[in-house]
Write a protein that holds these residues in place. Structure first.
Motif, PDB file in Angstrom:
ATOM      1  N   PHE A  23       0.831  -1.210   0.000  1.00 43.59           N
ATOM      2  CA  PHE A  23       0.000   0.000   0.000  1.00 43.59           C
ATOM      3  C   PHE A  23       0.864   1.258   0.000  1.00 43.59           C
ATOM      4  O   PHE A  23       0.523   2.262  -0.624  1.00 43.59           O
ATOM      5  CB  PHE A  23      -0.959   0.012   1.188  1.00 43.59           C
ATOM      6  CG  PHE A  23      -2.023  -1.058   1.142  1.00 43.59           C
ATOM      7  CD1 PHE A  23      -2.583  -1.471  -0.062  1.00 43.59           C
ATOM      8  CD2 PHE A  23      -2.472  -1.652   2.305  1.00 43.59           C
ATOM      9  CE1 PHE A  23      -3.570  -2.453  -0.109  1.00 43.59           C
ATOM     10  CE2 PHE A  23      -3.459  -2.627   2.276  1.00 43.59           C
ATOM     11  CZ  PHE A  23      -4.013  -3.029   1.069  1.00 43.59           C
ATOM     12  N   LYS A  24       1.995   1.204   0.703  1.00 45.35           N
ATOM     13  CA  LYS A  24       2.911   2.349   0.735  1.00 45.35           C
ATOM     14  C   LYS A  24       3.443   2.642  -0.666  1.00 45.35           C
ATOM     15  O   LYS A  24       3.482   3.796  -1.099  1.00 45.35           O
ATOM     16  CB  LYS A  24       4.061   2.011   1.690  1.00 45.35           C
ATOM     17  CG  LYS A  24       5.029   3.117   1.943  1.00 45.35           C
ATOM     18  CD  LYS A  24       6.101   2.617   2.904  1.00 45.35           C
ATOM     19  CE  LYS A  24       6.457   3.670   3.892  1.00 45.35           C
ATOM     20  NZ  LYS A  24       7.439   3.223   4.876  1.00 45.35           N
ATOM     21  N   GLN A  34       0.710   4.010  -2.867  1.00 44.83           N
ATOM     22  CA  GLN A  34       0.506   5.425  -2.546  1.00 44.83           C
ATOM     23  C   GLN A  34       1.522   6.298  -3.284  1.00 44.83           C
ATOM     24  O   GLN A  34       1.170   7.366  -3.791  1.00 44.83           O
ATOM     25  CB  GLN A  34       0.632   5.625  -1.044  1.00 44.83           C
ATOM     26  CG  GLN A  34       0.373   7.041  -0.584  1.00 44.83           C
ATOM     27  CD  GLN A  34       0.466   7.181   0.931  1.00 44.83           C
ATOM     28  OE1 GLN A  34       1.180   6.430   1.600  1.00 44.83           O
ATOM     29  NE2 GLN A  34      -0.258   8.126   1.480  1.00 44.83           N
ATOM     30  N   PHE A  92      -5.437   7.105  -4.958  1.00 44.65           N
ATOM     31  CA  PHE A  92      -5.097   6.445  -3.697  1.00 44.65           C
ATOM     32  C   PHE A  92      -6.212   6.637  -2.672  1.00 44.65           C
ATOM     33  O   PHE A  92      -6.473   5.755  -1.859  1.00 44.65           O
ATOM     34  CB  PHE A  92      -3.764   6.935  -3.129  1.00 44.65           C
ATOM     35  CG  PHE A  92      -3.365   6.161  -1.901  1.00 44.65           C
ATOM     36  CD1 PHE A  92      -2.898   4.862  -2.011  1.00 44.65           C
ATOM     37  CD2 PHE A  92      -3.493   6.717  -0.638  1.00 44.65           C
ATOM     38  CE1 PHE A  92      -2.560   4.125  -0.885  1.00 44.65           C
ATOM     39  CE2 PHE A  92      -3.163   5.995   0.493  1.00 44.65           C
ATOM     40  CZ  PHE A  92      -2.687   4.694   0.374  1.00 44.65           C
ATOM     41  N   SER A  93      -6.900   7.754  -2.735  1.00 39.80           N
ATOM     42  CA  SER A  93      -8.016   8.006  -1.827  1.00 39.80           C
ATOM     43  C   SER A  93      -9.120   6.961  -2.022  1.00 39.80           C
ATOM     44  O   SER A  93      -9.700   6.473  -1.052  1.00 39.80           O
ATOM     45  CB  SER A  93      -8.560   9.415  -2.051  1.00 39.80           C
ATOM     46  OG  SER A  93      -9.682   9.636  -1.246  1.00 39.80           O
ATOM     47  N   SER A 125      -7.777   3.796  -0.431  1.00 39.31           N
ATOM     48  CA  SER A 125      -7.715   3.847   1.036  1.00 39.31           C
ATOM     49  C   SER A 125      -9.106   3.830   1.672  1.00 39.31           C
ATOM     50  O   SER A 125      -9.263   3.311   2.777  1.00 39.31           O
ATOM     51  CB  SER A 125      -6.911   5.047   1.519  1.00 39.31           C
ATOM     52  OG  SER A 125      -7.550   6.242   1.184  1.00 39.31           O
ATOM     53  N   LYS A 126     -10.108   4.348   0.978  1.00 42.98           N
ATOM     54  CA  LYS A 126     -11.479   4.307   1.520  1.00 42.98           C
ATOM     55  C   LYS A 126     -12.045   2.889   1.515  1.00 42.98           C
ATOM     56  O   LYS A 126     -12.943   2.585   2.282  1.00 42.98           O
ATOM     57  CB  LYS A 126     -12.392   5.239   0.732  1.00 42.98           C
ATOM     58  CG  LYS A 126     -12.144   6.696   1.025  1.00 42.98           C
ATOM     59  CD  LYS A 126     -13.025   7.599   0.198  1.00 42.98           C
ATOM     60  CE  LYS A 126     -12.676   9.050   0.463  1.00 42.98           C
ATOM     61  NZ  LYS A 126     -13.383   9.962  -0.441  1.00 42.98           N
ATOM     62  N   MET A 168      -6.247   1.900   6.623  1.00 47.16           N
ATOM     63  CA  MET A 168      -5.137   1.898   5.663  1.00 47.16           C
ATOM     64  C   MET A 168      -3.859   2.444   6.295  1.00 47.16           C
ATOM     65  O   MET A 168      -2.776   1.893   6.088  1.00 47.16           O
ATOM     66  CB  MET A 168      -5.508   2.726   4.437  1.00 47.16           C
ATOM     67  CG  MET A 168      -4.380   2.907   3.432  1.00 47.16           C
ATOM     68  SD  MET A 168      -3.909   1.397   2.567  1.00 47.16           S
ATOM     69  CE  MET A 168      -5.188   1.327   1.345  1.00 47.16           C
ATOM     70  N   ASN A 169      -3.968   3.518   7.060  1.00 45.54           N
ATOM     71  CA  ASN A 169      -2.772   4.094   7.678  1.00 45.54           C
ATOM     72  C   ASN A 169      -2.102   3.125   8.641  1.00 45.54           C
ATOM     73  O   ASN A 169      -0.879   3.140   8.772  1.00 45.54           O
ATOM     74  CB  ASN A 169      -3.111   5.410   8.381  1.00 45.54           C
ATOM     75  CG  ASN A 169      -3.412   6.509   7.396  1.00 45.54           C
ATOM     76  OD1 ASN A 169      -2.900   6.520   6.277  1.00 45.54           O
ATOM     77  ND2 ASN A 169      -4.259   7.434   7.785  1.00 45.54           N
ATOM     78  N   TYR A 212      -1.952  -0.117   8.267  1.00 43.40           N
ATOM     79  CA  TYR A 212      -1.176  -1.037   7.428  1.00 43.40           C
ATOM     80  C   TYR A 212       0.169  -0.403   7.086  1.00 43.40           C
ATOM     81  O   TYR A 212       1.216  -1.022   7.231  1.00 43.40           O
ATOM     82  CB  TYR A 212      -1.907  -1.328   6.113  1.00 43.40           C
ATOM     83  CG  TYR A 212      -3.047  -2.294   6.198  1.00 43.40           C
ATOM     84  CD1 TYR A 212      -2.833  -3.660   6.088  1.00 43.40           C
ATOM     85  CD2 TYR A 212      -4.347  -1.848   6.349  1.00 43.40           C
ATOM     86  CE1 TYR A 212      -3.875  -4.551   6.131  1.00 43.40           C
ATOM     87  CE2 TYR A 212      -5.403  -2.729   6.383  1.00 43.40           C
ATOM     88  CZ  TYR A 212      -5.169  -4.084   6.278  1.00 43.40           C
ATOM     89  OH  TYR A 212      -6.215  -4.956   6.323  1.00 43.40           O
ATOM     90  N   ILE A 213       0.095   0.827   6.600  1.00 44.56           N
ATOM     91  CA  ILE A 213       1.316   1.509   6.162  1.00 44.56           C
ATOM     92  C   ILE A 213       2.288   1.686   7.324  1.00 44.56           C
ATOM     93  O   ILE A 213       3.499   1.554   7.148  1.00 44.56           O
ATOM     94  CB  ILE A 213       0.956   2.842   5.465  1.00 44.56           C
ATOM     95  CG1 ILE A 213       0.219   2.532   4.141  1.00 44.56           C
ATOM     96  CG2 ILE A 213       2.188   3.691   5.212  1.00 44.56           C
ATOM     97  CD1 ILE A 213      -0.349   3.737   3.431  1.00 44.56           C
TER      98      ILE A 213
END
Length: 169
Positions: free
Chosen positions: A69-70, A73, A81-82, A85-86, A91-92, A94-95
């Motif tokens: 995911f990083k 992004q 990416f939005s 991520s939705k 999602m954050n 995970y990153i």
């Protein structure tokens, strides 16, 4: 007479019922709140699905997906990416689980063009998966597993963006 006794009993019961409510001890109440906050990646269906499909621990899968995911992004527009991520809860988180690496002086000299970003992304994924103990040959399988999960759950557009962000693989 019986009707008035029944009505009086019901009325009194309605008044005293809230007084009979049991209050949980504060320590138990805090434990329940902490458990709810801790939910997320531990109870995430994507993690469970991918771990079962890939035969890996949930911790490795979480960090591996975080690395993917990083990189997605870095390779997608903010709008695309939005959308991705939705469709992925937390999602954050995970990153944040993805391994951190600093950019070397050599890769920073390459600049910000598409080819240099692709080279940096590929290098990051190789190093991240090695650090996690996941064979780099598993990267495409992990991507297709995550994309398949998204598509199956009605997030086809997000799955497409994930594939697009990792299309250099």
């Amino acid at each position: 007479m019986k009707t008035s006794i029944i009505l009086l009993t019901v009325a009194l019961f309605g008044i005293t019922l809230p007084a009979l409510a049991v209050k949980l001890p504060e320590s138990l109440s805090n434990t329940l709140s902490e458990s709810k906050e801790k939910l997320g990646l531990d109870e995430n269906a994507l993690i469970s699905f991918a771990a079962a499909q890939l035969g890996m621990s949930e911790e490795k899968v979480t960090a591996g997906l975080g690395a993917l995911f990083k990189v997605a992004q870095d390779n997608l527009s903010k709008e695309n990416f939005s959308v991705l991520s939705k469709s992925v809860p937390d999602m954050n988180n995970y990153i944040k689980q993805a391994p951190e690496f600093s950019t070397s002086a050599i890769t920073s000299l390459l600049g910000d063009n598409k080819d240099s970003i692709t080279a940096q992304s590929a290098g990051y994924l190789d190093a991240a998966f090695e650090k996690l103990g996941i064979p780099k040959e598993s990267i495409p399988t992990m991507v297709s597993t995550a994309a398949s999960y998204l598509e199956t759950n009605g997030y086809g557009e997000a799955a497409g963006y994930l594939k697009k962000g990792l299309s250099f693989l």
